[in-house]
Design a protein around this motif. Sequence first.
Motif, PDB file in Angstrom:
ATOM      1  N   TRP A 718     -59.667 -18.777  26.967  1.00 32.66           N
ATOM      2  CA  TRP A 718     -59.059 -19.356  28.174  1.00 32.66           C
ATOM      3  C   TRP A 718     -59.842 -20.601  28.523  1.00 32.66           C
ATOM      4  O   TRP A 718     -61.052 -20.682  28.290  1.00 32.66           O
ATOM      5  CB  TRP A 718     -59.144 -18.352  29.326  1.00 32.66           C
ATOM      6  CG  TRP A 718     -58.792 -18.896  30.686  1.00 32.66           C
ATOM      7  CD1 TRP A 718     -57.572 -18.884  31.279  1.00 32.66           C
ATOM      8  CD2 TRP A 718     -59.691 -19.533  31.622  1.00 32.66           C
ATOM      9  NE1 TRP A 718     -57.622 -19.475  32.518  1.00 32.66           N
ATOM     10  CE2 TRP A 718     -58.934 -19.880  32.764  1.00 32.66           C
ATOM     11  CE3 TRP A 718     -61.037 -19.852  31.610  1.00 32.66           C
ATOM     12  CZ2 TRP A 718     -59.477 -20.515  33.869  1.00 32.66           C
ATOM     13  CZ3 TRP A 718     -61.597 -20.482  32.698  1.00 32.66           C
ATOM     14  CH2 TRP A 718     -60.830 -20.814  33.820  1.00 32.66           C
ATOM     15  N   LYS A 744     -58.232  -9.470  33.408  1.00 27.13           N
ATOM     16  CA  LYS A 744     -57.178  -8.562  32.976  1.00 27.13           C
ATOM     17  C   LYS A 744     -56.913  -8.657  31.470  1.00 27.13           C
ATOM     18  O   LYS A 744     -56.742  -7.642  30.786  1.00 27.13           O
ATOM     19  CB  LYS A 744     -55.894  -8.844  33.761  1.00 27.13           C
ATOM     20  CG  LYS A 744     -54.757  -7.874  33.454  1.00 27.13           C
ATOM     21  CD  LYS A 744     -53.559  -8.149  34.337  1.00 27.13           C
ATOM     22  CE  LYS A 744     -52.432  -7.178  34.042  1.00 27.13           C
ATOM     23  NZ  LYS A 744     -51.228  -7.449  34.884  1.00 27.13           N
ATOM     24  N   ASP A 745     -56.876  -9.865  30.932  1.00 29.34           N
ATOM     25  CA  ASP A 745     -56.574 -10.047  29.505  1.00 29.34           C
ATOM     26  C   ASP A 745     -57.800 -10.507  28.724  1.00 29.34           C
ATOM     27  O   ASP A 745     -57.679 -11.143  27.685  1.00 29.34           O
ATOM     28  CB  ASP A 745     -55.437 -11.053  29.340  1.00 29.34           C
ATOM     29  CG  ASP A 745     -55.757 -12.387  30.007  1.00 29.34           C
ATOM     30  OD1 ASP A 745     -56.766 -12.456  30.746  1.00 29.34           O
ATOM     31  OD2 ASP A 745     -55.018 -13.354  29.786  1.00 29.34           O
ATOM     32  N   LYS A 746     -58.978 -10.160  29.232  1.00 31.96           N
ATOM     33  CA  LYS A 746     -60.209 -10.611  28.586  1.00 31.96           C
ATOM     34  C   LYS A 746     -61.105  -9.411  28.280  1.00 31.96           C
ATOM     35  O   LYS A 746     -60.967  -8.348  28.874  1.00 31.96           O
ATOM     36  CB  LYS A 746     -60.933 -11.632  29.468  1.00 31.96           C
ATOM     37  CG  LYS A 746     -60.068 -12.867  29.762  1.00 31.96           C
ATOM     38  CD  LYS A 746     -60.740 -13.807  30.732  1.00 31.96           C
ATOM     39  CE  LYS A 746     -59.829 -14.993  31.039  1.00 31.96           C
ATOM     40  NZ  LYS A 746     -58.634 -14.605  31.821  1.00 31.96           N
ATOM     41  N   ASP A 747     -62.045  -9.595  27.358  1.00 30.39           N
ATOM     42  CA  ASP A 747     -62.927  -8.536  26.886  1.00 30.39           C
ATOM     43  C   ASP A 747     -64.350  -8.852  27.326  1.00 30.39           C
ATOM     44  O   ASP A 747     -65.036  -9.668  26.702  1.00 30.39           O
ATOM     45  CB  ASP A 747     -62.839  -8.429  25.363  1.00 30.39           C
ATOM     46  CG  ASP A 747     -63.672  -7.282  24.807  1.00 30.39           C
ATOM     47  OD1 ASP A 747     -64.420  -6.656  25.578  1.00 30.39           O
ATOM     48  OD2 ASP A 747     -63.581  -7.034  23.587  1.00 30.39           O
TER      49      ASP A 747
END
Length: 858
Positions: A718, A744-747
């Motif tokens: 991102w 939310k869409d990250k590790d």
Amino acid sequence: MAKSLYLLLLSVACLFQSCTSQNKELMINQELNSGWQFAESGTDDWLPAIVPGCVHTDLLANGKIEDPFYRLNERKLQWIDKKDWVYKTTFDADAALLQHDRVMLDFKGLDTYADIRINGDLVDSTDNMFREYQLDVKPFLKEGNNELEITFRSPINEGIKKYDAYTYVVPVSANDLAEIGEVEGGKRVSVFTRKAGYHFGWDWGPRLVTSGIWRPVYLKAWDEAKINDLQIVQHEVTKDKATFSALVELDVEEAKPATITVLADGVELASSEFELSKGISLNKLEFEIANPKLWWTNGLGEQPLYNITARLDIDGQTTELSHRIGIRTLELVRDQDEQGTSFYFKLNGVPVFMKGANYIPNDVFPSRVTHQMYQNVVNTAKESNMNMLRVWGGGIYENDEFYDLCDEAGILVWQDFMFACAMFPGNPEFLDNVKAEAEDNVKRLRNHPSLGVWCGNNEILAAWFDWGWKRAEEAKSQDNADSIYATYQKIFHEILPDAVQKYDAQRSYWASSPSSGTGIPADLKNGDEHYWGVWWGKEPFPNYATHIARFMSEYGFQSFPELKSVKQYATPEDYDILSEVMNSHQRSSIGNETIEYYMLQDYKKPKDFESFLYVNHLLQAEGIKFAVEGHRRAMPYCMGSLYWQINDVWPVASWSSTDYYQRWKALQYYVKKGFAPVLVSPYLTGDQFKVGVVNDKLEDIQAELKMKVIDFDGKVIWEENKPVTVAANSSADYFDVNEKAFLKDKDSKNQLFVVELYDGGQLLSSNEFFFSPVKDLNLPKPTVESSIAAVDGGYDITLKSDKLAKNLFLTIGDEDGFFSDNYFDLFPGQEVTVHLKTAISKETLNDVLTLQTLDSSY
């Protein structure tokens, strides 16, 4: 004054000086720092002594004791402070010397109970390490050879006498390590002696109670008159001129006319004739400096200094005294606002956030501190973007050269008087001694532009009201409790502020650190704060960024020295933090357990002792990073951040950012970045993830904020770029999102947030943020490549990595050298060049250069 006229006057002044250089001088000034011997009192075992010095360093130099810092040797040396010691030397006094009107011995520092004899006759006795003593000795001298002998009585034995004679036990913190010192009955006698408190032990220092001639000795002679002192009092400062008074204190033998002249860098600025009267007199001359150049703190401007000289001329005989000054205005601003009462320094009309550290003496034996050591610590502060050092109240009023270096570097000094963590006796003799001590030191230091504020004491008000001392004393005796606090008020609310008002009225006085005002315990709204919830309270590191007062004058976290330093005081059999030697070099009562507690919150357990030292450095640095950035983001509510501490007095586990050998720990590298003039700071607060930007510069910045999330292989997950206008001398947030929504869409275990602030092509600041504790990260095993290029003064080492190299640590074994950066995160594909300052050969460097990353420490 126009520049051409100034230069003309300068040339005329130089010509005048060359014409008058043959005039007879009123003053003779001779050092008496050679030919000294010392012996234990009552013996004839005389040995050579070094002056300035002390009995411990002289015993060491003569092979009579082993290095006090090595392993457990400190314990073997506690007998020294129970003995009396005698120092002696001889000097010639010829007929010409004895013909002078006055002959004086000038002792710049005697530690502490000293009986001074000349040719067997007692001249005087002293009892204050912090005072200077000028003694009229002409009646004691004879033509030819004279013997000067000084007997130093045991500070412990003298302290016990005073302790036993006092009507109650004076409260003292456990930093007086009487048990280690093998003092009769464990009596904490330190408060009865006006001597450096840290000599009696501290939670970062040894107990080595010294005696000796710790500052130079001079033999002075003069006729007619002597200039005792010169004070430069600044009045009005405008763009066109600065106006001053020169207050010249004279000691005059007999009434007669004289001329006093004031010069700035050789240029005459004022001259006046006076009818001098016998005795001590104060003579005032008004002068001005045209087109003054202002003195600024480090990072805000230059530090021009003017050499001001007062010259006394009597019947063609001259003597003079000079001081350097800087032209600046400075005030401690205490204004009421919506939150409470401000506490900030306004320099030349500008509110300045104070960035720096607490400073203690550079050695337990202060006479061993060299000019290079002073230079190193002040340069470290300057290179680390600091603008203030706090000279802590349990040490010493520092040597003049320390303040000279701070003048030159733009480092303001928060100057404690030498009182820390103890109440004190209130008998008249003690109070008179304190009054004289304050006069000596205020007058000595007041002309330095670096001197920012006088503070009465360290933590004594807090001890009385917050540490339970008041309750404990009242439970024993209300009368004694009242007497103890009345003495506190006498010293810190009367004697010391009166001395500042009388001798240095332009500077502010702060009665106790921390506090919210005179006699008012500290809170978070009205003054300065010492925050030890992190460390003593085992509160989490993020609390540093929320427990914030108007000025954070003390906070810290420990680490051991690096292995290279440990090797200098220990052997491999000691390489365990629980070993007897390591415990002896860890003076905090909760030190090792606290380090381990915090380490296991964020890191896995290191695999061996060397790895423990490395991870401990990271732990300390990452913890203080929370504080430094949090305090700066909180400006203008908070306007100062001084961590504990920049240096050490011996090799030890402590809160220092450079160890005793002045080697930078990870913390020093971190605060250099954290105190940079422009700081970009990502942080979590509640449910929000934000990016703050702090700008200490006095102009707005038009910049671009570049943010991205990358994985540990370097892939961009991102990114977002945005133009920002960062106002001058400000702190504000420029990115604000909900943490859960952002992640939310990250590790969080395999990715990190990276932020950079650019002004055109110039990188102003960069930072990174991990959303999981380091122990939970899936750290890769990187391959770090390095190339070495020889440059002036050392080498440039260029580094690249295929994966995230977490906390890359460069070392060159036991060789000497300094890396421009260290302990940093190296990102995949990034190329970083680190300069190594060293004298070793390239071949040696190839053999000893080692690269370590966090993943290899488990």
